[in-house]
Design a protein around this motif. Structure first.
Motif, PDB file in Angstrom:
ATOM      1  N   ASN A 173       0.995  -1.236   0.095  1.00 59.06           N
ATOM      2  CA  ASN A 173       0.048   0.063   0.012  1.00 59.06           C
ATOM      3  C   ASN A 173       0.908   1.177   0.085  1.00 59.06           C
ATOM      4  O   ASN A 173       2.066   1.073  -0.387  1.00 59.06           O
TER       5      ASN A 173
ATOM      6  N   ARG B  79     -10.522  -5.478  -2.893  1.00 60.07           N
ATOM      7  CA  ARG B  79      -9.203  -4.787  -1.931  1.00 60.07           C
ATOM      8  C   ARG B  79      -9.598  -3.416  -1.617  1.00 60.07           C
ATOM      9  O   ARG B  79      -9.044  -2.987  -0.551  1.00 60.07           O
ATOM     10  N   TYR B  80     -10.327  -2.656  -2.341  1.00 56.83           N
ATOM     11  CA  TYR B  80     -10.639  -1.279  -1.933  1.00 56.83           C
ATOM     12  C   TYR B  80     -12.097  -0.937  -1.759  1.00 56.83           C
ATOM     13  O   TYR B  80     -12.747  -0.517  -2.358  1.00 56.83           O
TER      14      TYR B  80
ATOM     15  N   PHE C 211      -6.980   3.936  -1.192  1.00 53.66           N
ATOM     16  CA  PHE C 211      -7.139   4.263  -2.407  1.00 53.66           C
ATOM     17  C   PHE C 211      -8.843   4.308  -2.676  1.00 53.66           C
ATOM     18  O   PHE C 211      -9.474   3.682  -1.747  1.00 53.66           O
TER      19      PHE C 211
ATOM     20  N   THR D 167     -10.360  -5.545   5.321  1.00 52.06           N
ATOM     21  CA  THR D 167      -8.967  -5.047   4.633  1.00 52.06           C
ATOM     22  C   THR D 167      -7.873  -5.740   5.366  1.00 52.06           C
ATOM     23  O   THR D 167      -7.713  -6.107   6.290  1.00 52.06           O
TER      24      THR D 167
ATOM     25  N   TYR E 222     -12.711   3.791  -3.794  1.00 48.63           N
ATOM     26  CA  TYR E 222     -13.553   2.544  -4.036  1.00 48.63           C
ATOM     27  C   TYR E 222     -13.385   1.870  -5.378  1.00 48.63           C
ATOM     28  O   TYR E 222     -13.383   2.748  -6.407  1.00 48.63           O
TER      29      TYR E 222
ATOM     30  N   VAL F 227     -11.590   3.825   2.552  1.00 46.43           N
ATOM     31  CA  VAL F 227     -10.530   4.662   1.611  1.00 46.43           C
ATOM     32  C   VAL F 227      -9.501   5.000   2.797  1.00 46.43           C
ATOM     33  O   VAL F 227      -8.226   5.111   2.185  1.00 46.43           O
TER      34      VAL F 227
ATOM     35  N   THR G   9      -7.117   1.713   3.424  1.00 45.36           N
ATOM     36  CA  THR G   9      -6.378   1.276   2.212  1.00 45.36           C
ATOM     37  C   THR G   9      -5.468   2.392   1.402  1.00 45.36           C
ATOM     38  O   THR G   9      -4.633   1.927   0.843  1.00 45.36           O
TER      39      THR G   9
END
Ligand code: ZN
Length: 249
Positions: free
Chosen positions: A65, A198-199, A209, A234, A211, A204, A207
């Motif tokens: 990340n 993953r996102y 990032f 996550t 959506y 947000v 992670t």
């Protein structure tokens, strides 16, 4: 994490919140807690969280990340192959991912009549340099850092991340993919094949990032099942490692 998605992901905030991780029973329940607040997800004690490295770039559990670059930064994954599924960009993925993708796409078809296509798979360090630089040139660095990973910080460089679209192309690489039949089916079923959305829309800040309902990360069936059953959405939260929206330094 894909430059062409830049314009589309700007509209992510306009999409209604999508509930995730609620299709399974809570880990602990009793009649007296039926009306209590949502319980905090508790990882399964028997699950071995140290089974694989989260630092080795060749590990299926590697956590990449904005706070955690691949080491070495230009790592190349082993065993890249061409997956036997429709593949728009022709990019390879790791062998285990290829096998899982084939099973995932077959199940989407047989269980729900849905036709899927692979949009993106492995991207090299050098390719990510180009993708990121193009995003910066087009949208500025502040915006680029919200939707395109800097080189060495992209899950696509692990060969374990895939961007999946409907064969129809509807809402491809757009937040609205999460509202399509294909996006909903993937969100509900990808874990069975070892993939993690993953996102998520509500993570947000964790992670780093926006959506991305099309971006799935292969972690293998045991960990994907553990995440599904515990409701942890996550890798950062599950492994207790840093993430976030800023790059260090
Ligand atoms: Zn992606």
């Amino acid at each position: 994490m894909w430059a062409i998605a830049a314009a589309a992901t700007r509209n992510a905030d306009a999409v209604e919140a999508r509930s995730t991780g609620t299709a399974h029973p809570a880990p602990v329940s009793s009649p007296s807690t039926a009306l209590a607040a949502t319980p905090t997800p508790v990882p399964t004690p028997s699950f071995d969280r140290g089974a694989y490295s989260i630092d080795d770039p060749a590990s299926i559990w590697v956590v990449v990340n904005k706070s955690r670059a691949l080491n070495p930064v230009d790592a190349v994954p082993p065993d890249l192959v061409q997956p036997p599924v429709p593949n728009i960009n022709g990019q390879p993925v790791r062998k285990a991912v290829s096998d899982a993708l084939a099973a995932l796409f077959a199940a989407a078809k047989s269980e729900a009549g849905l036709d899927l296509t692979l949009q993106s798979g492995y991207r090299s360090y050098d390719t990510q340099v180009s993708v990121y630089d193009e995003d910066v040139a087009a949208n500025g660095q502040v915006y680029a850092d919200t939707d395109t990973a800097r080189p060495g910080h992209s899950e696509h460089q692990t060969g374990l991340a895939v961007d999946i679209s409907a064969a129809s192309g509807r809402c491809s690489l757009d937040a609205c993919f999460g509202q399509t039949d294909e996006g909903r089916w993937l969100a509900a079923n990808a874990w069975r094949f070892g993939f993690l959305l993953r996102y998520p829309q509500d993570k947000v800040a964790v992670t780093g990032f926006t959506y991305e309902p099309w971006h799935f990360r292969y972690v293998g069936v045991p960990l994907a099942t553990e995440l599904h059953e515990t409701g942890v959405t996550t890798l950062e939260e599950y492994f207790g490692v840093p993430g976030g929206e800023s790059y260090p330094g």
